[in-house]
Design a protein around this motif. Structure first.
Motif, short mmCIF file in Angstrom:
data_model
loop_
_atom_site.label_atom_id
_atom_site.label_comp_id
_atom_site.label_asym_id
_atom_site.label_seq_id
_atom_site.Cartn_x
_atom_site.Cartn_y
_atom_site.Cartn_z
N GLY A 138 32.60 50.06 43.71
CA GLY A 138 31.91 48.77 43.63
C GLY A 138 32.26 47.99 42.37
O GLY A 138 32.17 46.77 42.36
N HIS A 139 32.65 48.70 41.31
CA HIS A 139 33.02 48.02 40.06
C HIS A 139 34.50 47.65 40.03
O HIS A 139 34.93 46.83 39.20
CB HIS A 139 32.75 48.93 38.86
CG HIS A 139 31.35 49.44 38.78
ND1 HIS A 139 31.04 50.78 38.65
CD2 HIS A 139 30.16 48.80 38.84
CE1 HIS A 139 29.73 50.94 38.61
NE2 HIS A 139 29.17 49.75 38.73
N THR A 140 35.27 48.26 40.92
CA THR A 140 36.73 48.16 40.82
C THR A 140 37.24 46.76 41.10
O THR A 140 38.21 46.31 40.48
CB THR A 140 37.38 49.16 41.79
OG1 THR A 140 36.89 50.47 41.50
CG2 THR A 140 38.88 49.16 41.65
N ARG A 141 36.59 46.05 42.03
CA ARG A 141 37.09 44.73 42.38
C ARG A 141 37.08 43.78 41.19
O ARG A 141 38.06 43.10 40.90
CB ARG A 141 36.28 44.14 43.53
CG ARG A 141 36.91 42.88 44.12
CD ARG A 141 36.23 42.45 45.40
NE ARG A 141 37.11 41.59 46.19
CZ ARG A 141 36.82 41.13 47.39
NH1 ARG A 141 35.68 41.48 47.98
NH2 ARG A 141 37.66 40.36 48.04
N TRP A 142 35.94 43.76 40.47
CA TRP A 142 35.88 42.86 39.32
C TRP A 142 36.71 43.39 38.16
O TRP A 142 37.17 42.63 37.31
CB TRP A 142 34.45 42.62 38.89
CG TRP A 142 33.79 41.47 39.57
CD1 TRP A 142 32.50 41.42 40.01
CD2 TRP A 142 34.34 40.17 39.87
NE1 TRP A 142 32.22 40.19 40.58
CE2 TRP A 142 33.35 39.41 40.51
CE3 TRP A 142 35.59 39.60 39.68
CZ2 TRP A 142 33.55 38.09 40.93
CZ3 TRP A 142 35.80 38.29 40.12
CH2 TRP A 142 34.80 37.56 40.73
N ALA A 143 36.93 44.70 38.10
CA ALA A 143 37.81 45.22 37.06
C ALA A 143 39.22 44.65 37.23
O ALA A 143 39.85 44.22 36.27
CB ALA A 143 37.85 46.74 37.12
N ALA A 144 39.70 44.63 38.48
CA ALA A 144 41.03 44.10 38.76
C ALA A 144 41.07 42.59 38.64
O ALA A 144 41.94 42.02 37.96
CB ALA A 144 41.49 44.54 40.15
N LEU A 145 40.12 41.91 39.28
CA LEU A 145 40.12 40.46 39.29
C LEU A 145 39.75 39.86 37.94
O LEU A 145 40.33 38.86 37.51
CB LEU A 145 39.17 39.94 40.37
CG LEU A 145 39.63 40.10 41.81
CD1 LEU A 145 38.54 39.66 42.77
CD2 LEU A 145 40.90 39.30 42.07
N GLY A 146 38.79 40.47 37.27
CA GLY A 146 38.37 39.95 35.98
C GLY A 146 39.49 40.01 34.96
O GLY A 146 39.73 39.06 34.20
N ASP A 147 40.19 41.15 34.94
CA ASP A 147 41.30 41.27 33.99
C ASP A 147 42.42 40.29 34.33
O ASP A 147 42.99 39.65 33.44
CB ASP A 147 41.83 42.70 34.01
CG ASP A 147 42.91 42.92 32.97
OD1 ASP A 147 42.59 42.87 31.77
OD2 ASP A 147 44.07 43.13 33.35
N ALA A 148 42.74 40.15 35.62
CA ALA A 148 43.78 39.20 36.02
C ALA A 148 43.37 37.77 35.69
O ALA A 148 44.19 36.96 35.24
CB ALA A 148 44.06 39.34 37.52
N MET A 149 42.10 37.46 35.89
CA MET A 149 41.61 36.12 35.58
C MET A 149 41.77 35.84 34.09
O MET A 149 42.17 34.74 33.68
CB MET A 149 40.15 35.99 36.00
CG MET A 149 39.62 34.57 36.06
SD MET A 149 37.88 34.53 36.59
CE MET A 149 38.01 35.21 38.24
N GLY A 150 41.45 36.83 33.28
CA GLY A 150 41.60 36.66 31.83
C GLY A 150 43.05 36.44 31.44
O GLY A 150 43.35 35.59 30.59
N ARG A 151 43.96 37.17 32.07
CA ARG A 151 45.38 37.00 31.77
C ARG A 151 45.86 35.60 32.15
O ARG A 151 46.64 34.97 31.43
CB ARG A 151 46.20 38.06 32.52
CG ARG A 151 45.98 39.49 32.02
CD ARG A 151 46.56 40.50 33.00
NE ARG A 151 46.28 41.87 32.60
CZ ARG A 151 47.19 42.74 32.13
NH1 ARG A 151 48.44 42.34 31.97
NH2 ARG A 151 46.85 43.96 31.79
#
Length: 548
Positions: A138-151
């Motif tokens: 459940g946490h993995t989606r935002w881990a991937a998307l949040g980091d990509a969004m920051g980049r």
């Protein structure tokens, strides 16, 4: 000619028309160019004539025709056609289009970076899972998307701070401590507590530090269990995220808000704004003035602060730290937080349409995944990394919009076939690296020559057009907070590259064939493709392998 150079040329034509008196209009600072969907319509298209026709008092096609005449005189422009109500379709000559390959290689890792978000000072908070257990699917989606969004935001010029909010205060931490203490004593998990082998492991580590834990008075033992187990569990979260390629600039403690008096101070500040009131012994924030469905309690009648009070203090902390824009990426069960967080911003005197942005990530289902042996009732992120791999998980999550439910097949993500998007894109990068290696063995070197006019094959024009679109895609993905646009772009780029590879040779066909500038120039194009594939994958936090 890069899209930026073409944009500048169009703007220059507009300025020239104004200076000569043929056009009376304010010339925009930037003219937007886009790739036409149909390649038969040229390399690039702009609707600037449609945008300026009304303020110029002209028919759009008339304005477009006048602008086309000026653009046809620009070096590197092969043709300009007026289409539809006033679109300008522009075709570059082979030399002008091919120069892009050299520009990309020379720019290197900086190609695609832009200033579209320059001046934006942003705090990006995501994941923020309770530090009471392992990270899970459940946490993995935002881990991937949040980091990509920051980049993406950083690549587009934003001043960004990424932040993980630690909910290390309140009842959940008490239940966590009680669970660890119970296992240390050999007792069953208390009602509402945390089960799983990881709690046993924490209890064992806590006992190693404090063998006297089980003999301490109950209240003292609970504090010791919490204070020792919490940093251990937090270390597990950080190590898991590190393995997933996610690093935060700030780890912010909720407990620090309470201990430092920020929660009480937040109430005083909001009261000064005129939005706090007292009723039935409790302290309330009148959030219904700002679209919330009900007013919210800050302090209960017994004097205890609510989670909402900490949320308000946390928002003010971000504001005090100079973040004009605050982005919250929340889980699927947090829809109710949107209005209340925006209401906090409004009560604090901010503009909820500008100063705060709340995005909700929908649920992810992964077929074939097994429940964690350590936690028992969840699918752990660390197990997913071991089973599928970081690259496949991150890419697969990044290629879909966050607001749509997602169902993935774990075994499909593991396959090394062209049906697997991450493999397809990574293989394209590995192929470009292989082309460069073999070309060097055959004596084809970029430094020995470059003639952009030789890139005249239709597959080369198509490949160059996609390459030139990368900076626009990055800027748009950053602005819309949609990393999936980069993933879909990379898949298109890989497809264009494979078609070019099947048609055009970088290396000599035979051992006695002479190496010419055509081979060398195509090597520039190959290496430009490799650079853009690598840059795009990096924005998604995915590796660009040299061999597969």
């Amino acid at each position: 000619m890069t899209p930026e150079q073409l944009s500048a040329a169009i703007r220059g034509a507009l300025v020239s028309a104004v200076d000569s008196g043929d056009l009376a209009v304010t010339v925009p600072d930037e003219v937007r160019v886009e790739r036409p969907r149909n390649r038969d319509h040229g390399d690039w298209s702009t609707n600037v004539a449609l945008q300026l026709a009304k303020p110029a008092g002209m028919n759009p096609r008339e304005l477009a025709s006048a602008l086309a005449e000026r653009l046809r005189a620009v070096d590197g422009v092969a043709a300009v056609d007026v289409a539809g109500p006033g679109f300008l379709n522009i075709t570059l000559d082979a030399a002008a289009a091919g120069e892009l390959a050299r520009s990309i290689v020379e720019a290197g890792t900086a190609f695609g970076h832009n200033e579209a978000e320059a001046g934006h000072v942003i705090n990006l908070e995501y994941i923020s899972a309770n530090p009471t257990g392992p990270l899970h699917l459940g946490h993995t989606r935002w881990a991937a998307l949040g980091d990509a969004m920051g980049r993406l935001l950083r690549a587009s010029g934003a001043t960004l701070t990424t932040e993980y909010y630690l909910n290390d205060a309140g009842s959940q931490m008490d239940k966590f401590a009680a669970s660890v203490l119970a296992r240390a004593k050999g007792e069953p998990t208390p009602e509402g507590g945390y089960p799983g082998a990881y709690v046993d492991d924490l209890a064992e580590q806590v006992l190693a530090q404090r063998p006297d834990l089980v003999s301490l008075p109950a209240d003292e033992a609970l504090v010791v269990a919490r204070d020792l187990a919490y940093p251990l569990q937090l270390a597990d979260i950080r190590e898991t995220l590190e393995a997933f390629g996610v690093r935060f600039d700030v780890w912010f403690s909720e407990k620090s808000l309470h201990d430092g008096g920020a929660v009480a101070s937040a109430v005083d500040r909001l009261r000064e704004q005129g939005h706090v009131f007292d009723q039935d012994g409790a302290v309330w924030l009148r959030t219904t003035d700002f679209t919330d469905d009900k007013d919210r309690v800050l302090f209960r009648a017994n004097g205890e602060p609510t989670y909402f009070a900490a949320d308000a203090a946390y928002y003010l902390s971000k504001k005090d730290r100079g973040f004009d824009e605050k982005i919250y990426l929340l889980g699927a069960d947090h829809h109710g937080y949107i209005n209340r967080l925006k209401a906090i911003a409004a009560c604090a005197g901010d503009d909820p349409e500008h100063n705060i942005e709340v995005r909700i990530g929908q649920l992810v289902d992964l077929n074939g995944a097994k429940l964690s042996k350590r936690a028992g009732n969840i699918i752990e992120l660390r197990d997913l990394i071991g089973w599928i791999g970081t690259d496949a998980i991150r890419y697969s999550l990044a290629r879909y919009p966050a607001d749509s439910p997602l169902s993935l097949d774990g075994e499909e993500l593991r396959k090394q076939t062209n049906d697997n998007p991450v493999f397809y894109v990574q293989y394209a990068h590995a192929r470009t690296a292989n082309v460069a290696r073999l070309a060097a063995e055959d004596g084809v070197h970029r430094a020995d020559g470059f003639d952009a006019s030789l890139l005249g094959d239709p597959t080369e024009a198509a490949l160059l057009a996609v390459l030139g679109d990368f900076p626009r895609v990055v800027a748009q993905a950053a602005h819309l907070r949609e990393p999936h646009r980069v993933a879909r772009y990379l898949e298109e780029l890989a497809a264009r590259f494979h078609k070019w590879y099947d048609t055009c040779r970088v290396r000599p066909m035979t051992a006695d064939e002479e190496v010419t500038d055509l081979h060398r120039t195509r090597l520039w194009l190959n290496d430009a493709t490799r650079q853009v594939l690598a840059n795009g994958l990096d924005l998604l936090g995915v590796s660009a392998p040299e061999r597969m």
